[in-house]
Design an enzyme around this catalytic site. Sequence first.
Site, PDB file in Angstrom:
ATOM      1  N   LYS A  65       0.746  -1.539  38.399  1.00 60.35           N
ATOM      2  CA  LYS A  65      -0.324  -2.058  39.240  1.00 60.35           C
ATOM      3  C   LYS A  65      -1.157  -3.078  38.462  1.00 60.35           C
ATOM      4  O   LYS A  65      -1.348  -2.937  37.250  1.00 60.35           O
ATOM      5  CB  LYS A  65      -1.241  -0.923  39.703  1.00 60.35           C
ATOM      6  CG  LYS A  65      -0.598   0.050  40.673  1.00 60.35           C
ATOM      7  CD  LYS A  65      -1.582   1.131  41.084  1.00 60.35           C
ATOM      8  CE  LYS A  65      -0.926   2.161  41.985  1.00 60.35           C
ATOM      9  NZ  LYS A  65      -0.587   1.604  43.302  1.00 60.35           N
ATOM     10  N   ARG A 121       6.927   7.712  48.904  1.00 60.72           N
ATOM     11  CA  ARG A 121       7.976   7.971  49.892  1.00 60.72           C
ATOM     12  C   ARG A 121       9.191   8.653  49.261  1.00 60.72           C
ATOM     13  O   ARG A 121       9.948   9.336  49.947  1.00 60.72           O
ATOM     14  CB  ARG A 121       8.370   6.665  50.586  1.00 60.72           C
ATOM     15  CG  ARG A 121       8.983   5.614  49.692  1.00 60.72           C
ATOM     16  CD  ARG A 121       8.921   4.220  50.308  1.00 60.72           C
ATOM     17  NE  ARG A 121       7.553   3.715  50.334  1.00 60.72           N
ATOM     18  CZ  ARG A 121       7.204   2.540  50.862  1.00 60.72           C
ATOM     19  NH1 ARG A 121       8.116   1.754  51.412  1.00 60.72           N
ATOM     20  NH2 ARG A 121       5.948   2.147  50.847  1.00 60.72           N
TER      21      ARG A 121
END
Length: 512
Positions: A286, A360
């Site tokens: 990130k 996910r």
Amino acid sequence: MTALTLSTAGPATLRADALVVGVAKGPKGPVVAPGAEAVDKAYDGKLAAVLDALGASGAEGEITKLPAPDGLKVPVVLAVGLGAVPETDESYDEEVLRRSAGAAARALHGVKKAGFALPLDDASAVTAVAEGALLGAYAFTAYQGGEKKSGNGDKNSGPKQPLAEVALLGAKPRDKEHKAAAERATVIATEVNIARDLVNTPPNDLTPEAFAAVAAATAKENGIKVQVLDEKALIKGGYGGIMGVGKGSENPPRLVKLSYTHPKAEKSLAYVGKGITYDSGGISLKPAGHNETMKCDMAGAAAVFASVVAAAKLGLQVNVTGWLALAENMPSGSATKPGDVLRMYSGKTVEVLNTDAEGRLVLGDALTKASEDNPDAIVDVATLTGAMVLALGDRTFGVMANDDAFRTSIHEIAEEVGEASWPMPLPSDLRKSMDSPTADIANMGVRMGGGLVAGLFLQEFVGEGITWAHLDIAGPAFHEGAPYGYTPKGGTGSAVRTLVRLAERTATGDLG
């Protein structure tokens, strides 16, 4: 946890440190709300005029403190705004009462006992005011108030503690409905606040192993069966998604199963929570400015954990199983790389195009595992995508489902309990964007509609014929701004109240 009592005392006779009354916004100025008649009498019927002179308008959440007159046994009266006066014969909206009670409780940090003389027309209003006050009184102080000394030699006294006791005035302690409403509110608020605590706990202390230990200990205390799969069991069982995310960290992943059962239950629910205890993005690191709040990436698992415990405490006549998919997503020499292919628990292969789309992956394994029990419905909860925040803002979560009626029911339940949500679609045309030349599916698709793409990915791992919904709570799970209503800065406990209400309605067969 702040204590809650249903007081038999009246506003004029209650002995406390403060008394909370409601004030509404009328066409010609502030109007004293029901419940505060005795207080208004103590001001010679001029409480509204005094508040008007102090600049109070009755706007929702507005706080005005004033000294109590001689006729009261409290030193301070706190008037909280309730917004517009309801139409004739209408009661105050429950969420308005909840938020206003929360705002009052926040303003009373450091106070030992306060009476709440707000409008209580029925048991639902009792629940709303009690929940709001108990949620508003929350504060996370576990890491504050150490023994350091100030420059003058005095020890740091630490932060103000939350309001210690809430006494509801106007509720009836001997009324079965009022008593049940207060007890339910206490359970709900306790579990929401525990979820908040977990979200706020620094990631160096809340590793997957530590989270699993907390869940296991609490589950056993409440008669909930628990099973914890460690990294060895996950490898042996073929949980490629969870292991693929967690293998870059020195803190290995866990999959926790919490099973609450009721002997007379006819329905079963499975709740699946994303539990990334810290998300660096992995190799797809990130950028600066996006890491500081990533301790909150386990908020879905916290909500699932809290809701299963609440179902057990409330004795709901429904079987509820919680799945906590816990991992820490870190970059290292052993971390999953973009381009790697993982074999999921279902046997499906996934090409990892971005290691920051890790939620996910852990959910995929947990959804497949949850499907093996063939529950009547599965709901997963996750801080899954920034795209959902862009779509709905930071106070509303998205609801996707493979069944339109179920999606509608969850949306209505969320609105009923005061959690903002919005139904979102699962457009089949977006599925093609996750086609991979190497594997069965890629973990990324087109950027536009990214929150919906993530939902379509998860749907691939739900058992055939099982009703399923996905709650993307990326926006409301962690509040970075100033507190408002009963919402604190930091972890909010988003989705707990929705999941508990869903379990209640499933138990009673009242699910639309």
